[in-house]
Write a protein that holds these residues in place. Structure first.
Motif, mmCIF file in Angstrom:
data_model
loop_
_atom_site.group_PDB
_atom_site.id
_atom_site.type_symbol
_atom_site.label_atom_id
_atom_site.label_comp_id
_atom_site.label_asym_id
_atom_site.label_seq_id
_atom_site.Cartn_x
_atom_site.Cartn_y
_atom_site.Cartn_z
ATOM 1 N N ILE A 181 0.853 -1.194 0.000
ATOM 2 C CA ILE A 181 0.000 0.000 0.000
ATOM 3 C C ILE A 181 0.884 1.238 0.000
ATOM 4 N N VAL A 185 -4.263 7.520 0.532
ATOM 5 C CA VAL A 185 -3.800 6.273 -0.060
ATOM 6 C C VAL A 185 -3.893 6.397 -1.572
ATOM 7 N N GLY A 207 -4.542 5.487 -5.224
ATOM 8 C CA GLY A 207 -5.337 4.530 -5.990
ATOM 9 C C GLY A 207 -4.495 3.907 -7.086
ATOM 10 N N ASP A 253 -6.916 -0.064 -3.709
ATOM 11 C CA ASP A 253 -6.119 0.665 -2.717
ATOM 12 C C ASP A 253 -4.820 -0.045 -2.407
ATOM 13 N N TYR A 279 -8.640 2.040 9.264
ATOM 14 C CA TYR A 279 -8.046 1.548 8.024
ATOM 15 C C TYR A 279 -6.827 0.710 8.389
ATOM 16 N N ALA A 328 -4.052 0.200 5.860
ATOM 17 C CA ALA A 328 -3.390 1.391 5.326
ATOM 18 C C ALA A 328 -2.690 2.214 6.389
#
Length: 507
Positions: free
Chosen positions: A13, A24, A26, A36, A349, A352
């Motif tokens: 990520i 984050v 794309g 993601d 998240y 992430a």
């Protein structure tokens, strides 16, 4: 443009630095659908290695895919030459890492966020600068291989930062009032796809000090997938079946997908097994998977100390912050809350969190500062009594602090007592009460030094018998650990100016 790159066992990520925000990035797959993350996989297309989404598409129905290759980095004997099995073929780990890192860079450059740039003016040819995450428990070779892969892919690597240390930045950024005068610390519980790390972090505003880090090199989401796959086989009455790599890989894919779809109210899980659907009760899966979480709690407990079950009373810990993709499993916060009470919080998240924290670390305008500590100590096995015995000598202990220049030094002087010095430097996780190393050991580098000048003629020193001598030369050993946690060794015969230097070999 600056980024945080969380190179994960199953998913990678990337988060960007964008004018005080850390979105984050794309990532488009080969069908231009956005995700993601990038799958941390490689595959073979003939003799060509491909990575990420291209690898998943190419390897459909073929036994040519390598998943979780990052786990090989935790092996104590890992080098760039370590072989990665891809179907019935093999490739060097250094090549696999380089291919995957180049794919990550290419996907970043294709992202709309990069094309626009943080100032709206950068084009697709702009420089990529990044802070890259590594497990807190990563040894020097693992760190160096990661650094080399992304550097060779064209990234200007600003730093390697331990993953739970980065997640602590995300915690403070998201919960600025979570720390107060009575609760000054947070424990980051980082359960990823392949590794588990935990760090006790003392926080004062935007200043973060890592008090101590612990971990398990091979514990993560992959292990939950294995448990679920075995339960599915048992439910189908096929637990005695022998599977090839391709069939086992498909079953593990099914297990991973079923696991990631779990919600707190789920009661059953359905997996495809050949032409049949197999149902596994969620309670049965949770019962089988709980020992894995118990292992993580046992590893983390020294950071917390002995507390009453269900509470963090009498500690300065504001909470336990759950990050990493595997902590998204509803069972993980449930078990930890049963053990430690209400002050267990999962990042909204979890997958992430580390990438966002790494982006914060990459942003010079964020004001966040990190004072990290070494998660693994460095010691040496020394020959004694003319080579008849060996002793262990810790040089840099775990939790040693980096100095203001971002390094750790340890140095000592002594008179040599033999004709040849054999030095076996290792990285270790802990010491027992007697000062002996406990837990896993990772070889760092072996050094043989000819104390006798007559032996400095290029001969094979490994074949020279060790003999005790009087009045040997004055020896100075220096161990240096740089800001990225990569160690190097320098041994000098002070009076003679003879120097031997060693570091982890570059890929």
């Amino acid at each position: 443009m600056r980024f945080g790159i969380d190179f994960g066992t199953t998913r990678t990520i990337v988060a960007a630095v964008d004018r005080g925000n850390y979105p984050v990035v794309g990532i488009d797959d080969i069908d231009d659908d956005q995700h993601d993350h990038i799958p941390s996989v490689v595959a073979l297309d003939g003799d060509r290695l491909v990575a990420g989404w291209e690898a998943l598409r190419h390897a459909q129905g073929r036994p040519l895919l390598a998943r979780s290759f990052k786990r090989l980095l935790a092996r104590p004997d890992v080098t760039a030459e370590t072989l990665v099995a891809i179907g019935d073929q093999e490739r060097r780990l250094g090549e696999v890492l380089a291919t995957f890192a180049a794919h990550v860079v290419e996907r970043i450059r294709r992202s709309p966020l990069f094309a626009q740039g943080s100032d709206g003016e950068h084009g697709s040819d702009g420089e990529i600068e990044a802070v890259v995450g590594v497990p807190a428990n990563a040894h020097s070779a693992q760190r160096l291989l990661t650094l080399d892969a992304f550097s060779r892919a064209g990234v200007r690597v600003l730093a390697l930062v331990n993953e739970p240390s980065a997640a602590a930045f995300e915690y403070t950024h998201r919960h600025p009032r979570g720390i107060n005068s009575k609760r000054t610390s947070v424990v980051v519980y980082d359960m990823g796809g392949g590794t588990f790390d935990a760090s006790l972090v003392r926080i004062d505003g935007t200043d973060h000090e890592i008090v101590r880090s612990l971990g398990v090199a091979r514990l993560g989401g992959d292990d939950f997938d294995e448990v679920l796959a075995d339960l599915a086989l048992a439910a189908a009455g096929r637990d005695g079946d022998v599977f090839g790599d391709r069939a086992r890989g498909r079953l593990l894919d099914e297990a991973r997908t079923a696991k990631e779809r779990l919600a707190p109210q789920s009661r059953r899980m359905v997996l495809e097994l050949g032409d049949d659907d197999v149902t596994v009760p969620v309670d049965e899966f949770y019962e089988a998977a709980t020992p894995l979480i118990d292992r993580s709690i046992d590893a983390m407990r020294p950071l917390i100390g002995e507390t009453e079950p269900g509470t963090l009373a009498d500690t300065e810990i504001a909470g336990i912050y759950l990050v990493g993709g595997a902590s998204g499993l509803p069972l993980v916060p449930r078990v930890l809350r049963e053990e430690f009470g209400r002050r267990v919080h999962r990042s909204p998240y979890p997958g992430a969190s580390t990438a966002i924290g790494l982006a914060i670390a990459a942003d010079p305008e964020s004001g966040y500062r990190l004072r990290d500590r070494l998660a693994r100590g460095i010691g040496i096995f020394r020959e004694q009594d003319a080579g008849r015995t060996v002793s262990f000598d810790p040089l840099v202990e775990p939790a040693a602090s980096f100095d203001d220049g971002g390094a750790i030094f340890a140095s000592r002087r002594y008179r040599a007592a033999h004709n040849v010095g054999w030095f076996r430097f290792v990285e270790y996780s802990a010491l027992d009460a007697s000062g002996e190393s406990t837990g896993d050991l990772t070889p760092l580098v072996d050094v043989i030094v000819p104390f006798d000048p007559a032996l400095r003629d290029g001969r094979d020193l490994a074949a020279v018998p060790v003999e005790r001598r009087e009045d040997g030369p004055l020896v100075e050993e220096t161990v240096r650990v740089d800001a990225n946690g990569i160690a190097s060794i320098r041994i000098e015969l002070v009076d003679e100016g003879y120097v031997v230097e060693r570091s982890v070999e570059r890929a």
